[in-house]
Design a protein around this motif. Structure first.
Motif, PDB file in Angstrom:
ATOM      1  N   PHE A 194       0.827  -1.208   0.000  1.00  0.00           N
ATOM      2  CA  PHE A 194       0.000   0.000   0.000  1.00  0.00           C
ATOM      3  C   PHE A 194       0.862   1.259   0.000  1.00  0.00           C
ATOM      4  CE2 PHE A 194      -2.361  -3.350   2.248  1.00  0.00           C
ATOM      5  CZ  PHE A 194      -3.404  -3.505   1.349  1.00  0.00           C
ATOM      6  N   ALA A 195       1.973   1.213   0.740  1.00  0.00           N
ATOM      7  CA  ALA A 195       2.886   2.346   0.739  1.00  0.00           C
ATOM      8  C   ALA A 195       3.459   2.573  -0.658  1.00  0.00           C
ATOM      9  CB  ALA A 195       4.011   2.118   1.746  1.00  0.00           C
ATOM     10  N   ASP A 196       3.808   1.484  -1.329  1.00  0.00           N
ATOM     11  CA  ASP A 196       4.316   1.604  -2.693  1.00  0.00           C
ATOM     12  C   ASP A 196       3.258   2.193  -3.623  1.00  0.00           C
ATOM     13  OD1 ASP A 196       6.703   0.535  -1.904  1.00  0.00           O
ATOM     14  OD2 ASP A 196       6.347  -1.459  -2.743  1.00  0.00           O
ATOM     15  N   HIS A 197       2.044   1.709  -3.481  1.00  0.00           N
ATOM     16  CA  HIS A 197       0.973   2.176  -4.356  1.00  0.00           C
ATOM     17  C   HIS A 197       0.656   3.655  -4.136  1.00  0.00           C
ATOM     18  CE1 HIS A 197      -2.668   2.070  -6.771  1.00  0.00           C
ATOM     19  NE2 HIS A 197      -3.322   2.616  -5.766  1.00  0.00           N
ATOM     20  N   LEU A 198       0.645   4.073  -2.869  1.00  0.00           N
ATOM     21  CA  LEU A 198       0.294   5.448  -2.539  1.00  0.00           C
ATOM     22  C   LEU A 198       1.485   6.400  -2.583  1.00  0.00           C
ATOM     23  CD1 LEU A 198      -2.087   4.725   0.487  1.00  0.00           C
ATOM     24  CD2 LEU A 198      -2.771   5.522  -1.785  1.00  0.00           C
ATOM     25  N   GLY A 199       2.694   5.845  -2.619  1.00  0.00           N
ATOM     26  CA  GLY A 199       3.876   6.686  -2.595  1.00  0.00           C
ATOM     27  C   GLY A 199       4.113   7.322  -1.239  1.00  0.00           C
ATOM     28  N   LEU A 200       3.829   6.579  -0.165  1.00  0.00           N
ATOM     29  CA  LEU A 200       3.942   7.100   1.191  1.00  0.00           C
ATOM     30  C   LEU A 200       4.961   6.318   1.989  1.00  0.00           C
ATOM     31  CD1 LEU A 200       0.152   7.567   2.073  1.00  0.00           C
ATOM     32  CD2 LEU A 200       1.745   9.325   1.317  1.00  0.00           C
ATOM     33  N   ASP A 201       5.437   6.940   3.060  1.00  0.00           N
ATOM     34  CA  ASP A 201       6.245   6.247   4.049  1.00  0.00           C
ATOM     35  C   ASP A 201       5.320   5.542   5.036  1.00  0.00           C
ATOM     36  OD1 ASP A 201       8.406   7.368   2.848  1.00  0.00           O
ATOM     37  OD2 ASP A 201       8.822   8.826   4.426  1.00  0.00           O
ATOM     38  N   VAL A 202       5.859   4.512   5.691  1.00  0.00           N
ATOM     39  CA  VAL A 202       5.137   3.846   6.769  1.00  0.00           C
ATOM     40  C   VAL A 202       6.048   3.791   7.969  1.00  0.00           C
ATOM     41  CG1 VAL A 202       3.912   1.781   7.511  1.00  0.00           C
ATOM     42  CG2 VAL A 202       3.897   2.416   5.107  1.00  0.00           C
ATOM     43  N   GLY A 203       5.725   4.567   8.986  1.00  0.00           N
ATOM     44  CA  GLY A 203       6.537   4.564  10.196  1.00  0.00           C
ATOM     45  C   GLY A 203       7.986   4.891   9.941  1.00  0.00           C
TER      46      GLY A 203
END
Length: 277
Positions: A194-203
């Motif tokens: 999901f982080a890859d798909h959204l282009g976001l960091d996770v923690g």
């Protein structure tokens, strides 16, 4: 004393669950597939008597049994991909009239729900709401049909409910006989897809795919949610046999986002890890 009830709890013996969604208690079902008999006749030449009234009776019974404030349908309330017509249109209208007379309905749009909003929303107004296909969050629970990637607010819930797969298991007896049983899948979601798909960091961990679109904010508010994949309410709709080789998942985020999950029968029997059954 803290309430330790789970946010999403299956109804024993039924392809349905009860969810605590903020100030409301919701009955949740998935993949109702109204008008499926007409679809099977057209698609495969299979002649079956309509179970439309049987399906409505089962919903009435569940409403009586659980006494919810709302019904959430996790997508594919209808069966046709396009605009509903004929028997399906009639079944959808009868369903909406029966249910909205008792509780409001939230339909999480699935890939088979084209035209339902235009058909039903004008008549039933805010008693019948259709969400975006990327899902919706109600309280601490995220809901998505599963044919599309969930939106960010769904992923930032404490638990995520999905459908689309119609999960089932093949069970064999000692003499080689087999039968198909609808099943639940429950397990922890992995954040990386999901982080890859959204282009976001996770923690603090950046997406592994640097080609992902730029992040609009720095970080996904990941709460390590459990994913609950619902069995199909309609027992004529087929499904993904999760313990049979060659049966792949349909959702774009599965199985990558669900590396470990247990399968459960409708009666609550825990079968263990779905991929080792």
């Amino acid at each position: 004393m803290t309430d330790s009830r789970p946010l999403v709890e299956p109804v024993s013996g039924e392809p349905a669950a009860v969810a605590d969604v903020g100030r409301e208690r919701a009955l949740v079902v998935a993949d109702y597939h109204a008008g499926i008999e007409a679809g099977l006749r057209y698609e495969r030449g299979v002649e079956l008597d309509s179970h439309a009234e049987v399906r409505r009776a089962r919903i009435r019974s569940l409403l009586d049994r659980t006494d919810p404030d709302r019904l959430v349908v996790l997508g594919d309330l209808g069966h046709q991909i396009g605009n509903p017509k004929g028997d399906e249109e009639g079944e959808l209208a009868a369903f909406a009239e029966m249910v909205t007379d008792r509780v409001p309905v939230t339909l999480v749009r699935g890939n088979h729900d084209g035209g339902i909003e235009e058909q039903l929303a004008p008549e039933f107004g805010d008693r019948f709401v259709v969400t975006d296909g990327a899902g919706v969050r109600l309280g601490d629970v995220g809901f998505v049909h599963g044919h599309r990637w969930p939106k960010r607010e769904v992923l930032e819930a404490d638990i995520v409910c999905s459908a689309h797969e119609h999960p089932a298991v093949r069970l064999e007896d000692s003499v080689g006989g087999g039968r198909k049983e609808r099943a639940w899948l429950r397990g922890p979601l992995r954040p990386e897809p999901f982080a890859d798909h959204l282009g976001l960091d996770v923690g603090g961990r950046g997406p592994s795919d640097r080609r992902a679109k730029p992040a609009d904010t720095a970080e996904l508010d990941w709460k390590s949610p459990e994913l609950v994949v619902f069995p199909a309410f309609n027992d004529r709709s087929g499904g993904t046999w999760v313990n049979v080789d060659g049966q792949g998942f349909l959702s774009p985020f599965l199985p990558d986002a669900l590396r470990s999950a247990d399968a459960y029968l409708l009666d609550g029997t825990r079968l263990g890890a779905y991929d080792s059954l």
